[in-house]
Design a protein around this motif. Structure first.
Motif, PDB file in Angstrom:
ATOM      1  N   UNK A  94      -7.160  -4.243  -0.656  1.00 37.28           N
ATOM      2  CA  UNK A  94      -6.189  -3.162  -0.590  1.00 37.28           C
ATOM      3  C   UNK A  94      -4.944  -3.680   0.124  1.00 37.28           C
ATOM      4  N   UNK A  95      -3.781  -3.447  -0.471  1.00 37.15           N
ATOM      5  CA  UNK A  95      -2.534  -3.938   0.098  1.00 37.15           C
ATOM      6  C   UNK A  95      -1.567  -2.829   0.428  1.00 37.15           C
TER       7      UNK A  95
ATOM      8  N   UNK B  15      -7.835   5.058  -1.021  1.00 44.21           N
ATOM      9  CA  UNK B  15      -7.761   4.742   0.410  1.00 44.21           C
ATOM     10  C   UNK B  15      -6.320   4.917   0.885  1.00 44.21           C
ATOM     11  N   UNK B  16      -6.151   5.669   1.949  1.00 43.74           N
ATOM     12  CA  UNK B  16      -4.810   5.903   2.504  1.00 43.74           C
ATOM     13  C   UNK B  16      -4.724   5.413   3.936  1.00 43.74           C
ATOM     14  N   UNK B  17      -5.487   4.357   4.233  1.00 40.09           N
ATOM     15  CA  UNK B  17      -5.545   3.811   5.579  1.00 40.09           C
ATOM     16  C   UNK B  17      -5.532   2.291   5.477  1.00 40.09           C
ATOM     17  N   UNK B  18      -4.780   1.643   6.381  1.00 42.11           N
ATOM     18  CA  UNK B  18      -4.736   0.181   6.378  1.00 42.11           C
ATOM     19  C   UNK B  18      -4.684  -0.346   7.807  1.00 42.11           C
ATOM     20  N   UNK B  19      -5.204  -1.544   7.976  1.00 39.06           N
ATOM     21  CA  UNK B  19      -5.045  -2.262   9.240  1.00 39.06           C
ATOM     22  C   UNK B  19      -3.846  -3.191   9.063  1.00 39.06           C
ATOM     23  N   UNK B  20      -3.016  -3.276  10.065  1.00 35.57           N
ATOM     24  CA  UNK B  20      -1.817  -4.101   9.938  1.00 35.57           C
ATOM     25  C   UNK B  20      -1.475  -4.813  11.231  1.00 35.57           C
TER      26      UNK B  20
ATOM     27  N   UNK C  61      -2.065  -5.090   5.685  1.00 39.29           N
ATOM     28  CA  UNK C  61      -3.038  -5.718   4.816  1.00 39.29           C
ATOM     29  C   UNK C  61      -2.629  -7.152   4.490  1.00 39.29           C
ATOM     30  N   UNK C  62      -3.275  -7.758   3.472  1.00 38.56           N
ATOM     31  CA  UNK C  62      -4.320  -7.124   2.659  1.00 38.56           C
ATOM     32  C   UNK C  62      -5.632  -6.955   3.417  1.00 38.56           C
ATOM     33  N   UNK C  63      -6.277  -5.821   3.168  1.00 37.99           N
ATOM     34  CA  UNK C  63      -7.563  -5.513   3.787  1.00 37.99           C
ATOM     35  C   UNK C  63      -8.648  -5.540   2.712  1.00 37.99           C
ATOM     36  N   UNK C  64      -9.864  -5.872   3.124  1.00 35.21           N
ATOM     37  CA  UNK C  64     -11.000  -5.908   2.212  1.00 35.21           C
ATOM     38  C   UNK C  64     -12.013  -4.842   2.602  1.00 35.21           C
ATOM     39  N   UNK C  65     -12.602  -4.215   1.604  1.00 36.78           N
ATOM     40  CA  UNK C  65     -13.689  -3.257   1.861  1.00 36.78           C
ATOM     41  C   UNK C  65     -14.944  -4.063   2.155  1.00 36.78           C
ATOM     42  N   UNK C  66     -15.387  -4.043   3.394  1.00 41.90           N
ATOM     43  CA  UNK C  66     -16.512  -4.882   3.818  1.00 41.90           C
ATOM     44  C   UNK C  66     -17.831  -4.130   3.868  1.00 41.90           C
ATOM     45  N   UNK C  67     -17.786  -2.798   3.873  1.00 37.17           N
ATOM     46  CA  UNK C  67     -19.023  -2.009   3.888  1.00 37.17           C
ATOM     47  C   UNK C  67     -18.723  -0.574   3.463  1.00 37.17           C
TER      48      UNK C  67
ATOM     49  N   UNK D 279       4.772  -9.050  -0.506  1.00 37.73           N
ATOM     50  CA  UNK D 279       4.588  -9.661   0.816  1.00 37.73           C
ATOM     51  C   UNK D 279       3.722  -8.802   1.741  1.00 37.73           C
ATOM     52  N   UNK D 280       3.279  -7.634   1.234  1.00 38.99           N
ATOM     53  CA  UNK D 280       2.491  -6.684   2.032  1.00 38.99           C
ATOM     54  C   UNK D 280       3.230  -6.255   3.299  1.00 38.99           C
ATOM     55  N   UNK D 281       4.520  -5.988   3.145  1.00 38.68           N
ATOM     56  CA  UNK D 281       5.331  -5.536   4.273  1.00 38.68           C
ATOM     57  C   UNK D 281       5.701  -4.079   4.095  1.00 38.68           C
ATOM     58  N   UNK D 282       5.607  -3.331   5.187  1.00 35.17           N
ATOM     59  CA  UNK D 282       5.997  -1.923   5.200  1.00 35.17           C
ATOM     60  C   UNK D 282       7.026  -1.734   6.308  1.00 35.17           C
ATOM     61  N   UNK D 283       8.146  -1.097   5.981  1.00 33.43           N
ATOM     62  CA  UNK D 283       9.199  -0.833   6.951  1.00 33.43           C
ATOM     63  C   UNK D 283       9.072   0.615   7.414  1.00 33.43           C
TER      64      UNK D 283
END
Length: 208
Positions: free
Chosen positions: A98-99, A3-8, A32-38, A186-190
């Protein structure tokens, strides 16, 4: 598929220094962290995609249908959901977390979000008009829009004419933003540069 996509979420802006001592602006994102829900398949649903969830939802706002949907995935109820179309779902498991570690320094990403709403704005602020001349007896045209081209023909204002109206609060995507730092714990992206929206606004981050 990885997975190369995240919600933030946008945390704010600061500046960082490189090896030469030069500074540049960065935006800090909680990715993230995001969970695969479906996980949807072509056979069962007619198309293939992965649904991600982000941020927990208060128990008093949970509906029974929502509760059942997330129980299938074995995750807590999420507040934000986003579906990503993909042809390959191999290696993705239901309920997987996913983080920020999906991103690395130097990656180029596209960030999408809702821009800041600025309310009702005039044509100069909204479209960058320069206004009328400010000399030689002109005393009432400085911030006027000028002719809108209606006249006798066509006798109306064309749809889409640049005029005053609501500004901002639109979906905006910015491409080719560089990842300069990743703090996995910390799931931080700069991200180098600015991204749409205000602090705490929801953003969708995808690798290019």
């Amino acid at each position: 598929m990885a997975i190369n996509f995240l919600i933030g979420r946008k945390m704010g802006m600061t500046r960082v220094f490189d090896e030469l001592g030069s500074d540049f602006p960065v935006t800090i994102l909680e990715a993230g962290p995001c969970s695969v829900t479906q996980i949807k398949s072509t056979k069962a649903d007619g198309y293939s995609s992965v649904q991600l969830g982000f941020l927990g939802k208060s128990d008093r706002h949970i509906k029974k249908a929502e509760k059942g949907h997330f129980e299938k995935a074995g995750v807590s109820v999420k507040y934000i959901l986003k579906e990503i179309s993909t042809d390959n779902v191999q290696g993705i498991d239901l309920g997987q977390n996913i983080g920020a570690d999906v991103f690395a320094i130097g990656d180029l990403v596209t960030v999408s979000g809702i821009s800041k709403g600025k309310g009702f704005a005039g044509h100069m602020k909204r479209h960058g008009f320069s206004g009328g001349r400010r000399s030689h007896g002109k005393n009432s045209v400085m911030r006027k829009a000028g002719s809108v081209g209606a006249g006798t023909s066509p006798g109306r204002v064309w749809a889409g004419t640049k005029m005053a109206g609501r500004m901002g609060n639109e979906k905006v995507s910015i491409k080719n933003l560089e990842v300069t730092r990743v703090e996995k714990d910390k799931n931080l992206v700069f991200i180098k540069g600015a991204v749409p929206g205000a602090n705490n606004g929801i953003l969708y981050i995808s690798k290019q």
